[in-house]
Design an enzyme around this catalytic site. Structure first.
Site, PDB file in Angstrom:
ATOM      1  N   LYS A 296      11.212  -3.033  14.203  1.00 37.15           N
ATOM      2  CA  LYS A 296      11.246  -1.672  13.658  1.00 37.15           C
ATOM      3  C   LYS A 296      12.205  -0.793  14.451  1.00 37.15           C
ATOM      4  O   LYS A 296      12.879   0.062  13.886  1.00 37.15           O
ATOM      5  CB  LYS A 296       9.832  -1.071  13.698  1.00 37.15           C
ATOM      6  CG  LYS A 296       8.893  -1.717  12.714  1.00 37.15           C
ATOM      7  CD  LYS A 296       9.404  -1.494  11.326  1.00 37.15           C
ATOM      8  CE  LYS A 296       8.329  -1.409  10.312  1.00 37.15           C
ATOM      9  NZ  LYS A 296       8.806  -1.012   9.001  1.00 37.15           N
TER      10      LYS A 296
ATOM     11  N   HIS B   3      -6.139  -3.521   8.297  1.00 33.16           N
ATOM     12  CA  HIS B   3      -6.068  -2.559   9.393  1.00 33.16           C
ATOM     13  C   HIS B   3      -7.452  -1.961   9.612  1.00 33.16           C
ATOM     14  O   HIS B   3      -8.390  -2.269   8.872  1.00 33.16           O
ATOM     15  CB  HIS B   3      -5.062  -1.470   9.049  1.00 33.16           C
ATOM     16  CG  HIS B   3      -3.648  -1.947   9.113  1.00 33.16           C
ATOM     17  ND1 HIS B   3      -2.802  -1.903   8.050  1.00 33.16           N
ATOM     18  CD2 HIS B   3      -2.948  -2.487  10.138  1.00 33.16           C
ATOM     19  CE1 HIS B   3      -1.628  -2.401   8.414  1.00 33.16           C
ATOM     20  NE2 HIS B   3      -1.689  -2.753   9.667  1.00 33.16           N
TER      21      HIS B   3
ATOM     22  N   MET C  37       0.825  -1.215   0.000  1.00 31.12           N
ATOM     23  CA  MET C  37       0.000   0.000   0.000  1.00 31.12           C
ATOM     24  C   MET C  37       0.855   1.260   0.000  1.00 31.12           C
ATOM     25  O   MET C  37       0.650   2.157  -0.816  1.00 31.12           O
ATOM     26  CB  MET C  37      -0.922   0.025   1.221  1.00 31.12           C
ATOM     27  CG  MET C  37      -1.758   1.253   1.157  1.00 31.12           C
ATOM     28  SD  MET C  37      -2.594   1.832   2.617  1.00 31.12           S
ATOM     29  CE  MET C  37      -1.507   1.746   3.928  1.00 31.12           C
ATOM     30  N   VAL C  38       1.831   1.307   0.907  1.00 28.05           N
ATOM     31  CA  VAL C  38       2.678   2.500   0.982  1.00 28.05           C
ATOM     32  C   VAL C  38       3.490   2.635  -0.306  1.00 28.05           C
ATOM     33  O   VAL C  38       3.553   3.708  -0.911  1.00 28.05           O
ATOM     34  CB  VAL C  38       3.592   2.428   2.223  1.00 28.05           C
ATOM     35  CG1 VAL C  38       4.653   3.513   2.184  1.00 28.05           C
ATOM     36  CG2 VAL C  38       2.765   2.544   3.501  1.00 28.05           C
TER      37      VAL C  38
ATOM     38  N   PRO D  72       5.794   6.963  10.650  1.00 26.12           N
ATOM     39  CA  PRO D  72       4.411   7.347  10.341  1.00 26.12           C
ATOM     40  C   PRO D  72       3.443   6.826  11.403  1.00 26.12           C
ATOM     41  O   PRO D  72       3.683   5.778  12.016  1.00 26.12           O
ATOM     42  CB  PRO D  72       4.123   6.648   9.004  1.00 26.12           C
ATOM     43  CG  PRO D  72       5.390   5.985   8.584  1.00 26.12           C
ATOM     44  CD  PRO D  72       6.268   5.875   9.791  1.00 26.12           C
TER      45      PRO D  72
ATOM     46  N   TRP E  47     -15.342  -3.556  17.966  1.00 23.08           N
ATOM     47  CA  TRP E  47     -14.562  -4.242  19.009  1.00 23.08           C
ATOM     48  C   TRP E  47     -14.272  -3.278  20.143  1.00 23.08           C
ATOM     49  O   TRP E  47     -13.767  -2.171  19.908  1.00 23.08           O
ATOM     50  CB  TRP E  47     -13.226  -4.727  18.434  1.00 23.08           C
ATOM     51  CG  TRP E  47     -13.343  -6.003  17.676  1.00 23.08           C
ATOM     52  CD1 TRP E  47     -14.472  -6.528  17.131  1.00 23.08           C
ATOM     53  CD2 TRP E  47     -12.282  -6.914  17.382  1.00 23.08           C
ATOM     54  NE1 TRP E  47     -14.184  -7.701  16.504  1.00 23.08           N
ATOM     55  CE2 TRP E  47     -12.852  -7.964  16.643  1.00 23.08           C
ATOM     56  CE3 TRP E  47     -10.911  -6.935  17.656  1.00 23.08           C
ATOM     57  CZ2 TRP E  47     -12.096  -9.042  16.189  1.00 23.08           C
ATOM     58  CZ3 TRP E  47     -10.155  -7.994  17.202  1.00 23.08           C
ATOM     59  CH2 TRP E  47     -10.751  -9.043  16.478  1.00 23.08           C
TER      60      TRP E  47
ATOM     61  N   ARG F 116      -7.193   6.788  18.002  1.00 20.55           N
ATOM     62  CA  ARG F 116      -6.219   6.408  16.982  1.00 20.55           C
ATOM     63  C   ARG F 116      -6.000   7.564  16.022  1.00 20.55           C
ATOM     64  O   ARG F 116      -6.919   8.339  15.746  1.00 20.55           O
ATOM     65  CB  ARG F 116      -6.715   5.204  16.170  1.00 20.55           C
ATOM     66  CG  ARG F 116      -6.741   3.906  16.947  1.00 20.55           C
ATOM     67  CD  ARG F 116      -5.345   3.356  17.149  1.00 20.55           C
ATOM     68  NE  ARG F 116      -5.350   2.124  17.927  1.00 20.55           N
ATOM     69  CZ  ARG F 116      -5.298   2.054  19.263  1.00 20.55           C
ATOM     70  NH1 ARG F 116      -5.230   3.154  19.969  1.00 20.55           N
ATOM     71  NH2 ARG F 116      -5.306   0.907  19.887  1.00 20.55           N
TER      72      ARG F 116
ATOM     73  N   TYR G 177       6.824  -7.026  16.143  1.00 21.03           N
ATOM     74  CA  TYR G 177       6.875  -6.096  14.996  1.00 21.03           C
ATOM     75  C   TYR G 177       7.585  -4.811  15.426  1.00 21.03           C
ATOM     76  O   TYR G 177       8.476  -4.303  14.730  1.00 21.03           O
ATOM     77  CB  TYR G 177       5.422  -5.831  14.590  1.00 21.03           C
ATOM     78  CG  TYR G 177       5.181  -4.799  13.533  1.00 21.03           C
ATOM     79  CD1 TYR G 177       5.592  -4.992  12.220  1.00 21.03           C
ATOM     80  CD2 TYR G 177       4.485  -3.625  13.834  1.00 21.03           C
ATOM     81  CE1 TYR G 177       5.328  -4.040  11.238  1.00 21.03           C
ATOM     82  CE2 TYR G 177       4.210  -2.673  12.867  1.00 21.03           C
ATOM     83  CZ  TYR G 177       4.641  -2.884  11.577  1.00 21.03           C
ATOM     84  OH  TYR G 177       4.362  -1.946  10.618  1.00 21.03           O
TER      85      TYR G 177
HETATM   86  N1  LIG Z   1       0.041   0.481   6.892  1.00 25.31           N
HETATM   87  C1  LIG Z   1       0.257   1.223   7.955  1.00 25.31           C
HETATM   88  O1  LIG Z   1      -0.678   1.615   8.689  1.00 25.31           O
HETATM   89  C2  LIG Z   1       1.663   1.633   8.306  1.00 25.31           C
HETATM   90  C3  LIG Z   1       1.834   2.552   9.341  1.00 25.31           C
HETATM   91  C4  LIG Z   1       3.121   2.942   9.693  1.00 25.31           C
HETATM   92  C5  LIG Z   1       4.191   2.398   9.036  1.00 25.31           C
HETATM   93  N2  LIG Z   1       4.005   1.505   8.035  1.00 25.31           N
HETATM   94  C6  LIG Z   1       5.192   0.924   7.398  1.00 25.31           C
HETATM   95  O2  LIG Z   1       5.153   1.092   6.000  1.00 25.31           O
HETATM   96  C7  LIG Z   1       5.755  -0.035   5.363  1.00 25.31           C
HETATM   97  C8  LIG Z   1       4.809  -0.584   4.304  1.00 25.31           C
HETATM   98  O3  LIG Z   1       3.563  -0.898   4.863  1.00 25.31           O
HETATM   99  P1  LIG Z   1       2.299  -1.240   3.947  1.00 25.31           P
HETATM  100  O4  LIG Z   1       1.110  -0.838   4.706  1.00 25.31           O
HETATM  101  O5  LIG Z   1       2.524  -0.766   2.561  1.00 25.31           O
HETATM  102  O6  LIG Z   1       2.333  -2.837   3.967  1.00 25.31           O
HETATM  103  P2  LIG Z   1       1.886  -3.861   2.816  1.00 25.31           P
HETATM  104  O7  LIG Z   1       0.826  -3.277   1.968  1.00 25.31           O
HETATM  105  O8  LIG Z   1       1.613  -5.147   3.501  1.00 25.31           O
HETATM  106  O9  LIG Z   1       3.191  -3.999   1.925  1.00 25.31           O
HETATM  107  C9  LIG Z   1       4.312  -4.646   2.416  1.00 25.31           C
HETATM  108  C10 LIG Z   1       5.309  -4.713   1.296  1.00 25.31           C
HETATM  109  O10 LIG Z   1       6.507  -5.358   1.778  1.00 25.31           O
HETATM  110  C11 LIG Z   1       6.838  -6.393   0.853  1.00 25.31           C
HETATM  111  N3  LIG Z   1       7.555  -7.491   1.499  1.00 25.31           N
HETATM  112  C12 LIG Z   1       7.233  -8.141   2.633  1.00 25.31           C
HETATM  113  N4  LIG Z   1       8.120  -9.126   2.860  1.00 25.31           N
HETATM  114  C13 LIG Z   1       9.028  -9.080   1.837  1.00 25.31           C
HETATM  115  C14 LIG Z   1      10.174  -9.837   1.497  1.00 25.31           C
HETATM  116  N5  LIG Z   1      10.593 -10.854   2.260  1.00 25.31           N
HETATM  117  N6  LIG Z   1      10.846  -9.510   0.381  1.00 25.31           N
HETATM  118  C15 LIG Z   1      10.435  -8.501  -0.426  1.00 25.31           C
HETATM  119  N7  LIG Z   1       9.347  -7.747  -0.159  1.00 25.31           N
HETATM  120  C16 LIG Z   1       8.654  -8.042   0.959  1.00 25.31           C
HETATM  121  C17 LIG Z   1       5.507  -6.874   0.318  1.00 25.31           C
HETATM  122  O11 LIG Z   1       5.716  -7.618  -0.862  1.00 25.31           O
HETATM  123  P3  LIG Z   1       4.649  -8.738  -1.359  1.00 25.31           P
HETATM  124  O12 LIG Z   1       3.664  -7.975  -2.200  1.00 25.31           O
HETATM  125  O13 LIG Z   1       5.457  -9.698  -2.118  1.00 25.31           O
HETATM  126  O14 LIG Z   1       4.021  -9.325  -0.117  1.00 25.31           O
HETATM  127  C18 LIG Z   1       4.819  -5.532   0.091  1.00 25.31           C
HETATM  128  O15 LIG Z   1       5.282  -4.929  -1.092  1.00 25.31           O
HETATM  129  C19 LIG Z   1       6.088  -1.032   6.460  1.00 25.31           C
HETATM  130  O16 LIG Z   1       7.429  -0.888   6.810  1.00 25.31           O
HETATM  131  C20 LIG Z   1       5.235  -0.578   7.617  1.00 25.31           C
HETATM  132  O17 LIG Z   1       5.824  -0.880   8.857  1.00 25.31           O
HETATM  133  C21 LIG Z   1       2.758   1.107   7.645  1.00 25.31           C
END
Ligand SMILES: NC(=O)c1ccc[n+]([C@@H]2O[C@H](COP(=O)([O-])OP(=O)(O)OC[C@H]3O[C@@H](n4cnc5c(N)ncnc54)[C@H](OP(=O)(O)O)[C@@H]3O)[C@@H](O)[C@H]2O)c1
Length: 306
Positions: free
Chosen positions: A136, A176, A11-12, A160, A199, A206, A132
């Site tokens: 981080k 989420h 997503m990010v 973030p 829930w 939040r 997790y």
């Molecule tokens: N979503 C939130 O609310 C939030 C808030 C704060 C911070 N963040 C941070 O933002 C970042 C991205 O979050 P997101 O929400 O975009 O999560 P997401 O949609 O689940 O995306 C995760 C990404 O990481 C990749 N990934 C996971 N394991 C991998 C591996 N072994 N090798 C290569 N790629 C891998 C996934 O690839 P695949 O498509 O192959 O699975 C996907 O592209 C994370 O670091 C998260 O901690 C997110």
């Protein structure tokens, strides 16, 4: 610049790629099959072959409260491996500029809100996503140690708050809060349900920011990298109760039913609001309102599969 975005299928990552300022650069966006971050060898080979000028680290094993409770080992180990392999390989190969994405889960559960950057490691973590959060924190500290050890490296961390937006995950097992609520309330509307369950009491607070806003902040970080602080929160600066989020989604979806509460379900931290003082003094502030963010996310959800 040649920019590597890890997690580009997430997503990010997708929000980063479609940001107009970021999109002006040459973007490397390897899929997991092209560079599995859990393999040190694959990461080193990919980086050595492509030699990016800048890395935006947006990959991780990410999930909601249920997934974290169910798979604590994977959330710790996978994220430690991903972060250690990527950050370690950049250090080894002399790739010197990085924006690493942390998470507000890194803050202690009892820290006073708003959470300022200096509070990381000042207390016990929230147990529901401790693994997790530890992974981080490890990544942020590793970036910090590298910058201390060799000052020609600039591995900066943005923290973030919770995010939602286009390309979010709507599957009930792994979503989420906001996408889960959008799906739940939209289904209730379509199926004519008179009630939707929340829930807990819904009083927990939040902070959810539209993911396009994070992309906007990262784009400013790319352009003004020298002045970007080493660790900086990225948030709205305001929070809402879970009940208020349900209400806002109901208004956007057009659902008129009532809400009931299941007090037996886990709810996580009481409040999690990041301080935006540092980001504001650097010159960045969130722009997308809650209603507008929900509208864009709902529109993405309704067009899925079309
Ligand atoms: N979503 C939130 O609310 C939030 C808030 C704060 C911070 N963040 C941070 O933002 C970042 C991205 O979050 P997101 O929400 O975009 O999560 P997401 O949609 O689940 O995306 C995760 C990404 O990481 C990749 N990934 C996971 N394991 C991998 C591996 N072994 N090798 C290569 N790629 C891998 C996934 O690839 P695949 O498509 O192959 O699975 C996907 O592209 C994370 O670091 C998260 O901690 C997110």
């Amino acid at each position: 610049m040649k920019i590597l975005i890890t997690g580009a299928t997430g997503m990010v990552g997708k929000n980063l790629i479609e940001h107009p300022v970021i999109a002006q650069n040459e973007i490397l966006k390897p899929t997991r099959s092209e560079m599995d971050l859990s393999s040190k060898e694959q990461v080193e080979t990919y980086l050595d072959t492509h030699r990016p000028d800048f890395v935006i680290h947006a990959a991780g094993r990410v999930g909601g409260i249920q997934a974290n409770i169910k798979n604590p080992v994977a959330f710790l180990v996978d994220n430690v491996d991903i972060n250690r392999n990527l950050i370690g390989a950049c250090y080894k190969l002399g790739i010197k500029k990085m924006i690493n994405l942390g998470t507000s889960c890194m803050y202690p559960r009892n820290a006073p809100n708003p959470l300022s950057e200096g509070m990381v490691l000042q207390g016990e973590l929230e147990p529901t996503n401790e693994g997790y959060a530890i992974a981080k924190i490890m990544a942020q500290r590793l970036c910090h140690y590298i910058m201390k050890e060799d000052q020609s490296f600039h591995f900066k961390t943005m923290i973030p708050c919770n995010l939602y937006g286009r390309y979010d995950h709507f599957d009930p097992q792994n979503s989420h809060m906001i996408p889960a609520v959008i799906r739940k309330i939209h289904e209730a509307l379509v199926n004519g349900c008179a009630e939707v369950e929340i829930w807990g009491s819904g009083e927990a607070r939040r902070e959810f920011m539209y993911a396009g806003d994070l992309a906007d902040c990262v784009s400013k970080g790319l352009v003004n990298f020298e002045t970007l602080p080493g660790v900086m929160n990225v948030g709205l600066g305001v929070d809402y109760s879970v009940n208020e989020y349900y209400q806002a989604v109901a208004e956007v979806v057009g659902y008129k039913g009532k809400f009931i509460h299941d007090l037996s379900k886990p709810v996580g931290m009481k409040q999690k609001l990041v301080s935006t003082k540092l980001a504001e003094s650097w010159g960045w502030r969130s722009k997308v309102s809650l209603h507008s963010g929900i509208e864009k996310t709902l529109s993405y959800y309704l067009n899925l599969g079309k």
